[in-house]
Design a protein around this motif. Structure first.
Motif, PDB file in Angstrom:
ATOM      1  N   LEU A  90       0.873  -1.173   0.000  1.00  0.00           N
ATOM      2  CA  LEU A  90       0.000   0.000   0.000  1.00  0.00           C
ATOM      3  C   LEU A  90       0.905   1.216   0.000  1.00  0.00           C
ATOM      4  O   LEU A  90       1.593   1.496   0.987  1.00  0.00           O
ATOM      5  N   GLN A 101      -8.616   0.527   2.017  1.00  0.00           N
ATOM      6  CA  GLN A 101      -7.262   0.185   1.573  1.00  0.00           C
ATOM      7  C   GLN A 101      -6.428  -0.382   2.719  1.00  0.00           C
ATOM      8  O   GLN A 101      -5.712  -1.367   2.543  1.00  0.00           O
ATOM      9  N   HIS A 105      -5.093  -4.224   2.925  1.00  0.00           N
ATOM     10  CA  HIS A 105      -3.650  -4.446   2.957  1.00  0.00           C
ATOM     11  C   HIS A 105      -3.262  -5.346   4.122  1.00  0.00           C
ATOM     12  O   HIS A 105      -2.533  -6.336   3.945  1.00  0.00           O
ATOM     13  N   THR A 193      -0.982  -1.169  -4.377  1.00  0.00           N
ATOM     14  CA  THR A 193      -2.195  -0.358  -4.345  1.00  0.00           C
ATOM     15  C   THR A 193      -1.766   1.046  -3.933  1.00  0.00           C
ATOM     16  O   THR A 193      -1.070   1.212  -2.924  1.00  0.00           O
TER      17      THR A 193
END
Length: 273
Positions: A90, A101, A105, A193
């Motif tokens: 991330l 997110q 993660h 990401t």
């Protein structure tokens, strides 16, 4: 004659997981290789039809992990080495990351390794032996801007693995925290990401990009011989840094931290606890 070992490797389709899988198969061992997408393992399946078992697995799914680990043990009748390698990155500042997110993660990078460890320990205990290799990062020695959540997940896994090692050692199970250096694993591309960047951090982001440069690091295959030797040690270390340059960097970080402690020792000692 050396008996072939049976491995269970997560995140085996690319990067370090792929390199470890290739090395184990080349050594004559057997491997259960899992990943969300196992298509990249087709060539190894063709080359090692008897020694490689592969199936898709999302380590963030606890129920699927327990079923997958059971399937892995059934494949070869035992597992000698469990490698918790699956993970992603991330990328972004702490303020920028969304709750979704962050949770996604840590579901993979931390909880995925927890679920695999929980599922594997009863089997390893029953056979009276086994190794668990927890792939963390040399970066877990300290936090770094833009990869704070990656480091946080690895630090959490570090701490949990220390506890796990103490808990299972009497059952013949050895746990090693494998602190990987920087390798060309695709972590910053396929495994990343990214947050939505806030302009307030543009200057810092540029400074970091200039500091890191474009070097992607050595090929993951260069780390595989270390893992293979580690797997044979009768009394393996609790922690192992993999990478010569990373070893030097971690030592520098630790020495800097000790220096800070010493500089403020007088303030620390003001409290009796």
């Amino acid at each position: 004659m050396t008996t072939a070992k049976a491995w269970f490797i997560t995140g085996a389709s690319r990067g370090l997981g792929r390199a470890f899988t290739e090395a184990a198969l080349a050594a004559g061992d057997r491997v259960v290789a899992v990943a969300r997408n196992i298509d990249p393992l087709e060539d190894l399946a063709a080359a090692y039809p008897e020694a490689l078992v592969r199936f898709p697995l999302d380590v963030a799914d606890r129920r699927a992990v327990f079923e997958g680990v059971q399937q892995a043990f059934a494949a070869f009748g035992r597992l000698d080495i469990v490698v918790n390698n699956a993970g992603g990155l991330l990328y972004g500042m702490v303020e920028e990351a969304t709750e979704e997110q962050i949770r996604a993660h840590l579901d993979v990078n931390f909880f995925g390794a927890v679920w695999v460890s929980q599922a594997a320990v009863p089997h390893l205990r029953a056979q009276g032996a086994g190794r668990i290799l927890q792939v963390t990062s040399m970066g877990s020695a300290g936090g770094m801007a833009t990869v704070g959540f990656y480091g946080a997940g690895k630090v959490a896994l570090d701490s949990l693995s220390e506890a796990l090692a103490m808990e299972v050692e009497r059952f013949g199970i050895k746990v090693t925290i494998v602190e990987m250096g920087g390798y060309a694993t695709g972590l910053f591309t396929a495994g990343t990401t990214a947050t939505e960047p806030l302009p307030q951090y543009d200057a810092l982001r540029t400074e970091l990009e200039e500091m890191w440069g474009d070097e992607s690091g050595p090929d993951p295959s260069t780390a595989a011989p270390v893992i293979m030797e580690l797997a044979t040690l009768p009394d393996p270390p609790r922690r192992l840094i993999i990478g010569s340059r990373s070893y030097d960097q971690v030592r520098e970080i630790d020495q800097t931290r000790i220096g800070q402690y010493q500089a403020w020792e007088h303030l620390s000692r003001m409290a009796p606890g």
